[in-house]
Design a protein around this motif. Structure first.
Motif, mmCIF file in Angstrom:
data_model
loop_
_atom_site.group_PDB
_atom_site.id
_atom_site.type_symbol
_atom_site.label_atom_id
_atom_site.label_comp_id
_atom_site.label_asym_id
_atom_site.label_seq_id
_atom_site.Cartn_x
_atom_site.Cartn_y
_atom_site.Cartn_z
ATOM 1 N N SER A 186 0.847 -1.186 0.000
ATOM 2 C CA SER A 186 0.000 0.000 0.000
ATOM 3 C C SER A 186 0.889 1.245 0.000
ATOM 4 O O SER A 186 1.673 1.451 0.909
ATOM 5 N N PRO A 187 0.767 2.067 -1.022
ATOM 6 C CA PRO A 187 1.626 3.251 -1.074
ATOM 7 C C PRO A 187 1.216 4.262 -0.010
ATOM 8 O O PRO A 187 0.175 4.115 0.623
ATOM 9 N N GLU A 204 0.325 10.230 0.065
ATOM 10 C CA GLU A 204 0.966 11.264 -0.729
ATOM 11 C C GLU A 204 1.279 10.801 -2.149
ATOM 12 O O GLU A 204 0.928 11.463 -3.124
ATOM 13 N N SER A 257 8.227 15.697 0.613
ATOM 14 C CA SER A 257 7.557 16.603 1.557
ATOM 15 C C SER A 257 6.282 15.976 2.099
ATOM 16 O O SER A 257 5.679 15.130 1.469
ATOM 17 N N LYS A 258 5.880 16.412 3.254
ATOM 18 C CA LYS A 258 4.746 15.758 3.898
ATOM 19 C C LYS A 258 3.722 16.767 4.390
ATOM 20 O O LYS A 258 2.799 16.433 5.083
ATOM 21 N N HIS A 289 1.791 18.441 2.429
ATOM 22 C CA HIS A 289 0.813 18.677 1.375
ATOM 23 C C HIS A 289 -0.565 18.236 1.816
ATOM 24 O O HIS A 289 -1.563 18.680 1.288
ATOM 25 N N ILE A 290 -0.585 17.350 2.773
ATOM 26 C CA ILE A 290 -1.845 16.699 3.122
ATOM 27 C C ILE A 290 -2.440 17.254 4.406
ATOM 28 O O ILE A 290 -1.755 17.390 5.412
ATOM 29 N N SER A 315 2.444 11.273 6.139
ATOM 30 C CA SER A 315 1.431 10.759 5.225
ATOM 31 C C SER A 315 1.162 9.300 5.532
ATOM 32 O O SER A 315 2.065 8.477 5.443
ATOM 33 N N PRO A 316 -0.070 8.960 5.885
ATOM 34 C CA PRO A 316 -0.348 7.564 6.224
ATOM 35 C C PRO A 316 -0.323 6.699 4.966
ATOM 36 O O PRO A 316 -0.263 7.218 3.853
ATOM 37 N N THR A 317 -0.372 5.417 5.149
ATOM 38 C CA THR A 317 -0.504 4.556 3.977
ATOM 39 C C THR A 317 -1.939 4.654 3.471
ATOM 40 O O THR A 317 -2.864 4.969 4.224
ATOM 41 N N LEU A 318 -2.085 4.365 2.199
ATOM 42 C CA LEU A 318 -3.400 4.430 1.574
ATOM 43 C C LEU A 318 -4.371 3.503 2.274
ATOM 44 O O LEU A 318 -5.545 3.821 2.457
ATOM 45 N N ALA A 337 -5.628 5.142 5.390
ATOM 46 C CA ALA A 337 -6.489 6.256 4.980
ATOM 47 C C ALA A 337 -7.882 5.754 4.605
ATOM 48 O O ALA A 337 -8.896 6.317 5.033
#
Lengths: 82, 82
Positions: A45-46, A49, B2-3, B5-6, B45-48, B51
């Motif tokens: 799982s990417p 971002e 970068s992190k 953005h979210i 940024s968490p993993t998809l 999320a």
DNA sequence: ACAATATGTAAAAAATTATATACATGAAGT
DNA sequence: ACTTCATGTATATAATTTTTTACATATTGT
């Protein structure tokens, strides 16, 4: 954490997008080709971002790239206290 | 990568969802409270996968939880030969 | 005042994701 | 046949995410 819940259409999207190569996609979003290969093949799982950046390249929403199959979720641990 | 953005609305969504606590959310999706704290505060940024599970708990789409600000993207590297 | 709960913070360790490098194969074109 | 390019695979390493543990503070209820 299971990782086979997520599927994606990256391959199709690449071809719709003028047969964009893995390398070209990787360059666009600033990752390596290995990352694209792994994500495209669903190896893991990417991060959110990278997922967002991929969708942005194809100019589609995230859920047009990835989908999550909740039917494969494990049973929730029920401990609602009230 | 970068992190910043979210951004996310987890906190608001928790309170809309009957003032769900961080711990309760963590239990629902099967992660630790620390993970919720970090994501909620935008530390990374968490993993998809995570999320998607968060969105599922709140019964909303992913983009109602998270948003990505593409205006903060760096300039694309164009035409790298190889 | 005391206990219980929710949140914030921190730091080290474990786990997972991403990179770097290398080599193999098949397809396309010359 | 040869070269070039796109993809697949593998393995070691780097970087980031997630867990574990611990303690602090503020709030609420008894």
């Amino acid at each position: 954490m299971s990782k086979d819940h997520i599927s994606n259409n990256i391959r199709k999207l690449r071809f719709f997008k003028d047969e964009m190569t893995q390398q070209a996609l990787a360059d666009e979003i600033g990752v390596t080709r290995q990352t694209i290969v792994a994500i495209e093949k669903g190896k893991y799982s990417p991060t959110l971002e990278i997922a967002y950046r991929i969708a942005h390249v194809f100019e589609v929403e995230l859920n047009e790239v990835f989908s999550y199959d909740h039917s494969k979720d494990k049973y929730k641990k029920r401990n609602q206290k009230k």
